[in-house]
Design a protein around this motif. Structure first.
Motif, short mmCIF file in Angstrom:
data_model
loop_
_atom_site.label_atom_id
_atom_site.label_comp_id
_atom_site.label_asym_id
_atom_site.label_seq_id
_atom_site.Cartn_x
_atom_site.Cartn_y
_atom_site.Cartn_z
N PRO A 36 6.98 -1.73 -38.26
CA PRO A 36 8.20 -1.00 -37.91
C PRO A 36 8.33 0.32 -38.67
N TYR A 37 7.40 0.61 -39.59
CA TYR A 37 7.41 1.83 -40.39
C TYR A 37 8.69 1.99 -41.21
N GLU A 38 9.31 0.88 -41.55
CA GLU A 38 10.45 0.89 -42.46
C GLU A 38 10.58 -0.51 -43.06
N GLN A 39 11.24 -0.57 -44.20
CA GLN A 39 11.43 -1.86 -44.86
C GLN A 39 12.48 -2.67 -44.11
N LEU A 40 12.16 -3.93 -43.84
CA LEU A 40 13.11 -4.83 -43.20
C LEU A 40 13.40 -5.98 -44.16
N PRO A 41 14.58 -6.59 -44.07
CA PRO A 41 14.93 -7.68 -45.00
C PRO A 41 14.30 -9.02 -44.62
N ILE A 42 13.19 -9.01 -43.91
CA ILE A 42 12.57 -10.26 -43.46
C ILE A 42 11.39 -10.67 -44.34
N TYR A 43 11.20 -9.99 -45.47
CA TYR A 43 10.10 -10.32 -46.36
C TYR A 43 10.58 -10.61 -47.78
N GLU A 44 11.85 -10.87 -47.93
CA GLU A 44 12.45 -11.11 -49.25
C GLU A 44 12.11 -12.52 -49.75
N GLN A 45 12.41 -12.77 -51.02
CA GLN A 45 12.13 -14.05 -51.66
C GLN A 45 12.78 -15.22 -50.94
N ASP A 46 14.02 -15.04 -50.48
CA ASP A 46 14.70 -16.14 -49.79
C ASP A 46 14.02 -16.50 -48.48
N VAL A 47 13.38 -15.54 -47.83
CA VAL A 47 12.65 -15.81 -46.59
C VAL A 47 11.38 -16.60 -46.90
N ILE A 48 10.74 -16.28 -48.03
CA ILE A 48 9.56 -17.05 -48.45
C ILE A 48 9.96 -18.52 -48.61
N TYR A 49 11.05 -18.76 -49.30
CA TYR A 49 11.49 -20.14 -49.52
C TYR A 49 11.90 -20.82 -48.22
N ALA A 50 12.42 -20.05 -47.27
CA ALA A 50 12.80 -20.63 -45.98
C ALA A 50 11.57 -21.12 -45.22
N TYR A 51 10.43 -20.43 -45.35
CA TYR A 51 9.21 -20.83 -44.64
C TYR A 51 8.38 -21.85 -45.41
N SER A 52 8.61 -21.97 -46.70
CA SER A 52 7.87 -22.91 -47.52
C SER A 52 8.19 -24.34 -47.11
N ASP A 53 7.17 -25.17 -46.98
CA ASP A 53 7.29 -26.57 -46.60
C ASP A 53 7.80 -26.80 -45.17
N GLN A 54 7.70 -25.79 -44.32
CA GLN A 54 8.10 -25.94 -42.92
C GLN A 54 6.86 -26.18 -42.06
N ASN A 55 7.04 -26.81 -40.93
CA ASN A 55 5.96 -27.01 -39.98
C ASN A 55 5.86 -25.81 -39.05
N THR A 56 4.63 -25.52 -38.63
CA THR A 56 4.43 -24.43 -37.69
C THR A 56 5.24 -24.71 -36.42
N GLY A 57 5.95 -23.74 -35.96
CA GLY A 57 6.77 -23.91 -34.76
C GLY A 57 8.22 -24.24 -35.06
N ASP A 58 8.50 -24.70 -36.29
CA ASP A 58 9.89 -25.00 -36.65
C ASP A 58 10.67 -23.72 -36.94
N MET A 59 9.96 -22.67 -37.27
CA MET A 59 10.58 -21.39 -37.62
C MET A 59 10.04 -20.31 -36.68
N ASP A 60 10.67 -19.15 -36.70
CA ASP A 60 10.18 -18.02 -35.91
C ASP A 60 8.79 -17.60 -36.38
N PRO A 61 7.99 -17.02 -35.49
CA PRO A 61 6.67 -16.52 -35.92
C PRO A 61 6.83 -15.49 -37.04
N HIS A 62 5.97 -15.59 -38.04
CA HIS A 62 6.11 -14.74 -39.23
C HIS A 62 4.82 -14.85 -40.03
N ILE A 63 4.48 -13.83 -40.79
CA ILE A 63 3.30 -13.90 -41.66
C ILE A 63 3.45 -15.04 -42.66
N PHE A 64 4.68 -15.34 -43.07
CA PHE A 64 4.90 -16.45 -44.00
C PHE A 64 4.60 -17.80 -43.35
#
Length: 184
Positions: free
Chosen positions: A9-37
């Motif tokens: 997106p050529y700009e910083q978005l709030p989708i890579y913050e620490q809280d987002v990391i924790y949201a994706y941690s221990d989740q199954n693929t498909g339970d969350m939106d597609p993301h590098i995490f």
């Protein structure tokens, strides 16, 4: 495996913050939106479960955000692998080869600081799945760029850095005194 299409997106978005990391941690693929995490979490879980090496391939054209995506994956591993308190692991890995960065990056029509080589980043984990080290290998340097550049592109940055430093005494023996103005 999983395929994720990411758009820079050529700009910083709030989708890579620490809280987002924790949201994706221990989740199954498909339970969350597609993301590098989500991709990183799946590789991390499979490494721990199967005790086998995992790979994440980040591919795209110049300026697509490959290096940034790799940084985010490393930040995820550092956080879930208990290394986040360590000085940012992704910075350490990417700074492990500053000379190659200077030699291997050039201005292209799409990116002022484009890597003209591939990177293979290998991250080592201990038995508790904490990061214990990393190394980076580079390959596929565009040798043709040394003698030819397309219109509106430049040679490797190091060429211009050396020419800009030609008058310094420590560079006298390099024979750079005939460098011309390369400020373009």
């Amino acid at each position: 495996g999983i395929v994720l299409v990411a758009i820079n997106p050529y700009e910083q978005l709030p989708i890579y913050e620490q809280d987002v990391i924790y949201a994706y941690s221990d989740q199954n693929t498909g339970d969350m939106d597609p993301h590098i995490f989500a991709v990183a979490e799946e590789a991390y879980k499979q490494m721990a479960r199967d005790e086998k090496n995992q790979s994440i391939i980040v591919s795209g054209e110049s300026g697509a955000g490959k290096t940034v995506s790799a940084k985010y994956a490393m930040r995820f591993f550092a956080t879930v692998g208990g290394s986040a308190s360590d000085t940012s692991i992704e910075a350490k890995v990417l700074a492990s080869s500053p000379i190659m960065e200077a030699i291997g990056n050039a201005k292209t029509t799409r990116n002022d600081n484009s890597s003209r080589f591939g990177k293979y980043i290998q991250i080592g984990f201990d038995k508790r799945y904490h990061i214990i080290g990393a190394n980076m290998r580079t390959y596929l340097l565009e040798k043709s760029r040394v003698v030819f550049q397309a219109e509106d592109e430049r040679n490797y940055h190091i060429f211009y850095q050396l020419c800009a430093s030609a008058s310094l005494p420590e560079f006298k023996d390099l024979g750079l005194s005939k460098c011309f103005d390369l400020t373009a």
